[in-house]
Design a protein around this motif. Sequence first.
Motif, PDB file in Angstrom:
ATOM      1  N   ARG A  56       1.081  -1.190  -0.008  1.00  0.00           N
ATOM      2  CA  ARG A  56      -0.014   0.096  -0.008  1.00  0.00           C
ATOM      3  C   ARG A  56       0.698   1.236  -0.096  1.00  0.00           C
ATOM      4  NH1 ARG A  56      -5.434   0.910   1.974  1.00  0.00           N
ATOM      5  NH2 ARG A  56      -5.437  -1.214   2.816  1.00  0.00           N
TER       6      ARG A  56
ATOM      7  N   VAL B 153     -13.912   0.343  -2.683  1.00  0.00           N
ATOM      8  CA  VAL B 153     -13.658  -0.784  -1.728  1.00  0.00           C
ATOM      9  C   VAL B 153     -13.213  -0.449  -0.438  1.00  0.00           C
ATOM     10  CG1 VAL B 153     -12.425  -2.873  -1.533  1.00  0.00           C
ATOM     11  CG2 VAL B 153     -13.456  -2.385  -3.674  1.00  0.00           C
ATOM     12  N   ARG B 154     -13.826  -0.708   0.744  1.00  0.00           N
ATOM     13  CA  ARG B 154     -13.505  -0.436   1.876  1.00  0.00           C
ATOM     14  C   ARG B 154     -12.211  -1.206   2.375  1.00  0.00           C
ATOM     15  NH1 ARG B 154     -18.963   0.568   5.392  1.00  0.00           N
ATOM     16  NH2 ARG B 154     -19.890   2.430   3.955  1.00  0.00           N
ATOM     17  N   ASP B 155     -12.083  -2.525   2.180  1.00  0.00           N
ATOM     18  CA  ASP B 155     -11.203  -3.382   2.691  1.00  0.00           C
ATOM     19  C   ASP B 155     -10.499  -4.085   1.405  1.00  0.00           C
ATOM     20  OD1 ASP B 155      -9.442  -5.056   4.099  1.00  0.00           O
ATOM     21  OD2 ASP B 155     -10.976  -6.239   5.126  1.00  0.00           O
ATOM     22  N   VAL B 156      -9.152  -3.682   1.182  1.00  0.00           N
ATOM     23  CA  VAL B 156      -8.488  -4.271   0.039  1.00  0.00           C
ATOM     24  C   VAL B 156      -7.636  -5.647   0.317  1.00  0.00           C
ATOM     25  CG1 VAL B 156      -7.244  -4.004  -2.076  1.00  0.00           C
ATOM     26  CG2 VAL B 156      -8.390  -1.972  -0.833  1.00  0.00           C
ATOM     27  N   GLN B 157      -7.617  -5.904   1.836  1.00  0.00           N
ATOM     28  CA  GLN B 157      -6.809  -6.935   2.344  1.00  0.00           C
ATOM     29  C   GLN B 157      -7.208  -8.295   1.656  1.00  0.00           C
ATOM     30  OE1 GLN B 157      -4.333  -6.312   4.267  1.00  0.00           O
ATOM     31  NE2 GLN B 157      -3.572  -8.568   4.125  1.00  0.00           N
ATOM     32  N   PRO B 158      -8.423  -8.674   1.324  1.00  0.00           N
ATOM     33  CA  PRO B 158      -8.659 -10.027   0.635  1.00  0.00           C
ATOM     34  C   PRO B 158      -8.213 -10.053  -0.836  1.00  0.00           C
ATOM     35  CG  PRO B 158     -10.760  -9.065   1.840  1.00  0.00           C
ATOM     36  CD  PRO B 158      -9.653  -8.014   1.848  1.00  0.00           C
TER      37      PRO B 158
END
Length: 572
Positions: free
Chosen positions: A122, A148-153
């Motif tokens: 990031r 997209v709030r959460d890009v971790q996946p």
Amino acid sequence: MASAATPTRDDFAKLLEQTLGDADGFEGRVVHGTVTGIENDMAVIDVGLKSEGRVPLREFAAPGQKADLKVGDEVEVFVDRVENAMGEAMLSRDRARREAAWDKLEAEFTQSARVDGVIFGRVKGGFTVDLDGAVAFLPGSQVDIRPVRDVQPLMDIPQPFQILKMDRKRGNIVVSRRAVLEETRAEQRSGLILSLAEGQIIDGVVKNITDYGAFVDLGGIDGLLHVTDLSYKRVGHPSEVLNIGDTVKVQIIRINKDTQRISLGMKQLESDPWDGAAAKYHVGAKMSGRVTNITEYGAFVELEPGIEGLVHVSEMSWTKKNVHPGKIVSTSQEVDVVVLEVDEDKRRISLGLKQAISNPWEAFAEAHPVGSTVEGEVKNATEFGLFIGLDNDVDGMVHMSDIAWGISGEDALNLHRKGETVKAIVLDIDAEKERISLGMKQLERGGPSGAPSAAATSGDKLHKNAIVTVTVLEVRDAGLEVQVGEDGATGFIKRTDLGRDRDEQRPERFQVGQKFDAMVTGFDRSKKPTFSIKAMQIAEEKQAVAQYGSSDSGASLGDILGEALKARETKK
């Protein structure tokens, strides 16, 4: 001199150069090498130079994974320097992969082909993507079609990207995951649209709600359910009917294959309340309804769910003209209306609010027929008459010619002021034109029939500047109370109007019952005449001078007045 049997150090250098070629030509190139050993997270690689080089094992692993490397494996590395201070070759697996990746990416960028990569970091404004050795920048707006709030996946997973821009000299690459998703989605939409047809009934899930409608997911493609197609009844906002996540049954109204837009409807699955409306809501029927909307030109009244009629501003009140509808009715108010017109084809119903109550002009005519006496407040004074407020908020008009006897209309208008309470006789009523004609002077004649009383007969002679004979009724310090004839109108002569000279202006020189001539000078607000002896004397003097000559002719003023008085007595 050295012989072939005993070679010198220089001879060995020449033989080595012949075997390896020019070592300087290795620098800045990608070469093949062999792993000869693995020591302390470092891979020892022989690329055919004077010495071996060392490369960190992590450079042979994908982001987030371990290196799968063993002795004897053939690898490609980039030669930074042939020899460092320790005599070792400076090698880089990352640079080798990067150079190879750039060559491949440039070819794919030229062909607008998708490339595979892995999001591994990031940075400000976005993320870093590993494109098999080359590092690219993925802007935050290009991650997905929607924020997209959460890009971790999505990180550390190989997935396709589209190269938007690349500059090898600066080492810049910009990629987009969103472009790939949109293209894939467009392909899916095209295939799904071909399977849909207008008029088809299908289930969908509400994905988003706006002020103008809701977007419904039909299984890979969205359709717009406009607020006007939600229900036959008035819907202020789609959220009144739908919630995000609701499963709804809709009908496909239109499909635009060029723009891939689909229009949906829910009310089309319900029975149309307008069918047979003309028979149900016939003209003249009195109905009850609820005010749903108010505009400048009227108010909408819901007669039943799905059927609304318009009460035009002209049909809202009998008496309140040019008033905003919001001052007569309010939203959600229950009202009684009368059906004025029905157009089933155009789905329009005209309603009347004032028709649901009695016509105040007709009610007034019943309560106050022509000839009856009414009382009201002067609402307004215009250049042609007075408007009098009457029962049930209706107004009647007294024309200036019907205000008082014996004076001009302009003078009659000045006798009354706004807010004054007056009495009048009803002369005429036209309920259709909403007009009521009143008369005030007719009260002095005993009614609109015109049969004059004795007082009125005497009053008919009274007009401004008229010379009449009056009788003294009362002597006061301020003047004389007099009466015209025996039963005529009564009036007053002020002290200053008893004569031209000061000696003549003494009221005590007159006696009750004494008769004399005087001039009518006007009327007060109660319509009583005012008289003046002084004004009569001045008028007679002017008339005598005009008739018998001026004082410059040799005749005295006394002679002239004497002739004038003699002529008047002779006339009498």
